[in-house]
Enzyme design. Sequence first.
Site, short mmCIF file in Angstrom:
data_model
loop_
_atom_site.label_atom_id
_atom_site.label_comp_id
_atom_site.label_asym_id
_atom_site.label_seq_id
_atom_site.Cartn_x
_atom_site.Cartn_y
_atom_site.Cartn_z
N TRP A 167 0.94 -1.31 0.04
CA TRP A 167 -0.03 0.00 -0.02
C TRP A 167 0.88 1.26 -0.16
CZ3 TRP A 167 -1.86 2.72 4.89
CH2 TRP A 167 -2.94 3.82 4.46
N ASP A 171 0.75 -4.98 9.88
CA ASP A 171 -0.51 -3.80 9.93
C ASP A 171 -1.63 -4.84 9.15
OD1 ASP A 171 -1.89 -1.77 9.48
OD2 ASP A 171 -1.17 -1.60 7.18
N LYS A 195 -12.49 -0.73 7.42
CA LYS A 195 -13.20 -1.82 6.61
C LYS A 195 -14.25 -2.73 7.32
CE LYS A 195 -10.07 0.01 4.39
NZ LYS A 195 -9.42 0.35 3.22
N1 PMP Z 1 -3.23 -0.48 5.95
C1 PMP Z 1 -3.57 -1.04 5.02
C2 PMP Z 1 -2.77 -2.18 4.47
C3 PMP Z 1 -4.80 -0.46 4.33
O1 PMP Z 1 -5.10 -0.90 3.27
C4 PMP Z 1 -5.26 0.76 4.75
C5 PMP Z 1 -6.37 1.34 4.22
N2 PMP Z 1 -6.47 1.34 2.86
C6 PMP Z 1 -4.73 1.33 5.97
C7 PMP Z 1 -3.61 0.69 6.43
C8 PMP Z 1 -5.24 2.54 6.65
O2 PMP Z 1 -6.35 2.36 7.36
P1 PMP Z 1 -7.48 3.64 7.71
O3 PMP Z 1 -8.21 3.94 6.50
O4 PMP Z 1 -8.00 3.00 9.03
O5 PMP Z 1 -6.22 4.51 8.29
#
Ligand code: PMP
Length: 398
Positions: A130, A211, A246
């Site tokens: 990401w 994460d 999510k």
């Molecule tokens: N880590 C990963 C792998 C994600 O895909 C995301 C969200 N796209 C996040 C962290 C961040 O999450 P949040 O939207 O709760 O900040």
Amino acid sequence: MFERIDYYAGDPILGLMGKFAQDSNPDKVNLGVGVYYDEDGKMPVLECVKTAEKRIADPVSPRPYLPMAGLPGHRKGCQELLFGKEAQVLKDGLVATIATIGGSGALKVGADFIHQWFPQSKCYVSDPTWGNHIAIFEGSNIEVGKYPYYDQATGGIKFDEMIAFFETLNKNDVILLHPCCHNPTGVDLTQEQWDKVLEVIQQRELIPFMDIAYQGFGNDMDSDAYAIRKAVDMGLPLFVSNSFSKNLSLYGERVGGLSVVCPTADEAERVFGQLTYTVRRIYSSPPSHGGRVVDIVMNDDALHEQWVGEVYAMRDRIKAMRLKLKSVLEAKVPGRSFDYLTAQNGMFSFTGLTPEQVERMKDEFGIYMVSNSRMCVAGLNVNNVDYVANAMAEVLKD
Ligand code: PMP
């Protein structure tokens, strides 16, 4: 005075969403952003969240500042979900957990903490990962490198290369890992592969930073946390950032957590203090509404059970869409394997389309995906899956 300030080109994924909003194609499909949409193409409000919000709204109560670490019930909710309700490590007080502003906030607080207390450490992320992982750690002045992960040729993992790479790293280097539902590829390690990765981490005294943003969307709440719990069983120090964006469908409320598993209770207390001080220096304390929802849903047995069922329903709908897309593509594009669609986990699929094919999907069909070929499978539904499959078949023909 500000002429020398660089223009910001914008986030590529969020920018794509702006283009989608402006597209006048009535058949357009948004498979770009990492958001779960239901069968009607709408972002759901979970029933358990509605109940929690009714409790919060009646009676309307004052809105004091929360503690720097967030609500105790939010923190406990994170801990039990990640480590298991009866985890010994929790009973022994070895885990320092704070509530954070989403998973992103957890990564940021964790990165700032690492930069301050382990200034020599570099951070290694999967290739690919990401995009914000790199941005957040670099933003905390940590040098970021990439470890081999996705194998374009096979659609699997470059496992031997990955292990060989880890063996070259230095003590206290940080390895950022996705315990389940890898973003962006959807390709996860098996439990045997996790065992091997953690063994190397232990031998080389590396710091795992896990994460987890999609717990419950892979297999189930517990097995999605396999890597986390295995690392704990092995007695490894461990950082875990988790997001409720999510799995509670609470994107805009910004709810998550950061947990650090320590060798002793004294160390956990020290770490907890420094995490709260890190928060104090950035934003002082987290917002209260989302924290209260997390607190209620995670700590009420009936609501918790309802929540798990709602997450599994989202998971199952995504799996059904993967299957449907695969079967249409297999019929339309003979001689090509689409097994990857059902082998991958979570919301995302690396489809293997070239950037040109992704561009054609957008320009000719109004179907928006990330240029690296990542598709958010949760944007598919019974009304658009055939359209998307036909479009994919079309661009794959040439
Ligand atoms: N880590 C990963 C792998 C994600 O895909 C995301 C969200 N796209 C996040 C962290 C961040 O999450 P949040 O939207 O709760 O900040």
